[in-house]
Write an enzyme that holds these catalytic residues in place. Structure first.
Site, PDB file in Angstrom:
ATOM      1  N   TRP A 195       0.717  -1.224   0.011  1.00 52.43           N
ATOM      2  CA  TRP A 195      -0.049   0.009  -0.223  1.00 52.43           C
ATOM      3  C   TRP A 195       0.914   1.272   0.173  1.00 52.43           C
ATOM      4  O   TRP A 195       0.482   2.326  -0.325  1.00 52.43           O
ATOM      5  CB  TRP A 195      -0.862   0.191   1.268  1.00 52.43           C
ATOM      6  N   LYS A 245      -2.656  -8.096  -7.697  1.00 51.25           N
ATOM      7  CA  LYS A 245      -3.460  -7.939  -6.493  1.00 51.25           C
ATOM      8  C   LYS A 245      -3.130  -6.863  -5.596  1.00 51.25           C
ATOM      9  O   LYS A 245      -2.030  -6.992  -4.943  1.00 51.25           O
ATOM     10  CB  LYS A 245      -3.179  -9.461  -5.523  1.00 51.25           C
ATOM     11  N   GLU A 278      10.485  -9.029  -2.532  1.00 53.24           N
ATOM     12  CA  GLU A 278      10.946  -7.860  -2.018  1.00 53.24           C
ATOM     13  C   GLU A 278      10.525  -7.707  -0.654  1.00 53.24           C
ATOM     14  O   GLU A 278       9.273  -7.392  -0.524  1.00 53.24           O
ATOM     15  CB  GLU A 278      10.867  -6.751  -2.961  1.00 53.24           C
ATOM     16  N   LEU A 279      11.103  -7.878   0.330  1.00 46.82           N
ATOM     17  CA  LEU A 279      10.495  -8.206   1.652  1.00 46.82           C
ATOM     18  C   LEU A 279      11.025  -7.100   2.739  1.00 46.82           C
ATOM     19  O   LEU A 279      11.382  -5.992   2.321  1.00 46.82           O
ATOM     20  CB  LEU A 279      10.932  -9.560   2.467  1.00 46.82           C
ATOM     21  N   GLU A 285      11.462  -3.695  12.067  1.00 48.92           N
ATOM     22  CA  GLU A 285      11.160  -2.605  11.261  1.00 48.92           C
ATOM     23  C   GLU A 285      10.172  -1.714  11.867  1.00 48.92           C
ATOM     24  O   GLU A 285       9.137  -2.195  12.153  1.00 48.92           O
ATOM     25  CB  GLU A 285      10.593  -3.153   9.891  1.00 48.92           C
ATOM     26  N   CYS A 302      10.172   0.371   3.011  1.00 50.91           N
ATOM     27  CA  CYS A 302      10.991  -0.622   3.262  1.00 50.91           C
ATOM     28  C   CYS A 302      12.508  -0.194   3.274  1.00 50.91           C
ATOM     29  O   CYS A 302      13.190  -0.918   3.893  1.00 50.91           O
ATOM     30  CB  CYS A 302      10.727  -1.883   2.522  1.00 50.91           C
TER      31      CYS A 302
END
Length: 489
Positions: free
Chosen positions: A160, A184, A264-265, A395, A298
């Protein structure tokens, strides 16, 4: 309804499912609400895709795949280029929509339009540049032909926090490579992605190309809606951007069919200020690296590792900069920092700050949520932070800067690498030798030296360790959607 959205945009903004070139309702007519994080007001009701809807979308992508693969690369590139130009021409509307559903300031939303559209222009150019190889085998008995072809229908799961850029960063290379897609978008902010998809749908139709090339399935039930696709042999690629925890789950599901994946985490980016750093430049860079999208990135700087001799002054200057920022709705003039995405995000940030202070950290500024509506949290600087505090280990995804002092470069590098993540890192030093050492020893896929921003459509974006698999952007991005075929002649 947010006052920043023009009547024309509101009237024509798609809120359904895009399947085989047509927008329509979800099975059973189910919807979910998308709210403005600055006020909590509902913006739109969006179609809530069920498993049968996502299967229809995959069927459309599978049906369109042969024709799209056979479409000349130049024609594919021209669709992307036309979509780029349309988005740039509508920059004010697109930026207003980003602000409405994400809470970003106007300036940040406009910057995302420029950044996000650039992926379409970049991959419009890359569409015609698939390298191959023809050579004589070393034994001289035959020739070797190596060529690239699209991997096939791809499921693209986007977050988002950058609803345009995260979509175009995946859609652009996929379409350029000749893959069809099912997108999605994130439940919290699907609208901008859907607007971009409508632009692409129109350009595909204008060019007389297959309608099922781009399909979009917003849903509030992501796991249930995507699980059938991961088990379907027609799906050949999964690209996911999101948390490491969800990424692990998707990797386990993808393993059953040995599905081609890009991940991509999460990140836990260190921001190193070495003993010889230009402190003014470091503070400027820290503000950029920490507060882009209110820290909800991120690649946001998560831990500020500062040499003992500079730590007190760095924290003081950073706190002064944070205190000067105006917090408020992103669509208001003069606002420097918008809200977090929802109340749950505020709760998490508050928990991390409380944990740090319980372990002995001091709050120089911020450390609280302001009164009134919206999901706001004051920009915060913490000093004397325990390296084991949650704000250092996890994080943050919010406007909190924990400062940890170190004694020498060896300790700084050890602290920076003491994490399961390895997405981005930042460092300030005036020594070329130190910069080169950091580029060799920091365990991160992207390193900013004397700058607080690393993202660029023309550069490879991705991480090491549990921050992901593969790269997006640059020449590397299209590789994720191509497979190599060797022919012995």
């Amino acid at each position: 309804m947010s006052a920043v959205l023009s009547p024309a945009l509101v009237a024509h903004l798609p809120t359904g499912l895009l399947v085989d070139g047509h927008w329509g309702p979800a099975t059973g007519g189910r919807t979910f609400e998308v709210a403005d994080p600055a006020t909590g007001a509902v913006l739109f009701d969006v179609a809530d895709a069920a498993p049968e809807d996502t299967r229809r979308a995959l069927a459309a992508a599978h049906e369109a795949a042969p024709a799209w693969r056979a479409t000349p690369p130049r024609a594919r590139g021209e669709v992307l280029r036309a979509a780029f130009e349309r988005l740039v021409a509508r920059a004010d509307d697109v930026a207003a929509l980003i602000t409405a559903e994400c809470g970003k300031t106007r300036a940040e939303s406009r910057a995302e339009v420029v950044y996000g559209a650039e992926f379409l222009r970049w991959y419009a150019e890359e569409a015609v540049r698939h390298p191959g190889l023809v050579r004589t085998a070393p034994a001289g008995t035959n020739r070797q032909l190596v060529h690239r072809r699209p991997v096939g229908p791809a499921l693209l799961v986007t977050p988002w926090n950058f609803p345009l850029a995260m979509a175009t960063r995946k859609i652009g290379p996929a379409l350029a490579a000749g893959c069809t897609v099912v997108v999605k978008p994130a439940r919290l902010a699907p609208l901008t992605t859907m607007l971009a998809a409508e632009v692409l749908r129109e350009e595909l139709a204008n060019a007389g190309l297959p309608p099922g090339v781009v399909n979009v399935v917003p849903t509030a039930r992501a796991a249930a809606a995507t699980a059938p696709l991961l088990a379907d042999h027609r799906l050949r690629k999964l690209s996911f951007t999101g948390s490491t925890a969800v990424g692990r789950t998707l990797l386990a599901q993808a393993a059953d069919h040995v599905l081609n994946v890009s991940m991509e985490l999460g990140g836990n980016a260190p921001f190193l200020v070495l003993a010889d750093a230009d402190l003014d430049a470091a503070v400027d860079g820290a503000v950029v690296a920490k507060l882009r999208n209110a820290g909800q990135s991120c690649v946001a700087a998560n831990r500020f590792l500062v040499h003992d001799s500079l730590a007190r002054e760095f924290a003081r200057r950073l706190a002064a900069r944070f205190e000067a920022l105006r917090l408020g709705p992103g669509n208001e003039d003069g606002v420097d920092l918008g809200p977090l995405v929802d109340p749950a995000a505020v709760d998490k940030v508050d928990e991390l700050v409380a944990d740090a202070t319980e372990r002995g950290a001091q709050v120089l500024t911020g450390g609280e949520r302001p009164r009134g509506p919206g999901s706001f949290y004051r920009p915060t600087v913490l000093t004397g932070v325990d390296p084991q505090a949650r704000a250092v280990r996890e994080e943050i995804f919010g406007p909190v800067a924990p400062v940890v002092a170190f004694a020498d470069d060896d300790e700084a590098i050890a602290l920076a690498n003491d994490t399961e993540h390895g997405l981005a890192a930042y460092a300030y030093t005036t020594s070329l030798a130190r910069a080169m050492r950091l580029s060799d020893e920091l365990e991160a896929g992207m390193i900013g030296i004397n700058r607080g921003m690393v993202s660029d459509a023309s550069a490879p974006f991705g991480g090491l360790k549990q921050s992901g698999i593969g790269r997006e952007g640059g020449e590397a991005g299209i590789e994720e959607y191509l497979e190599t075929v060797y022919v012995a002649l």
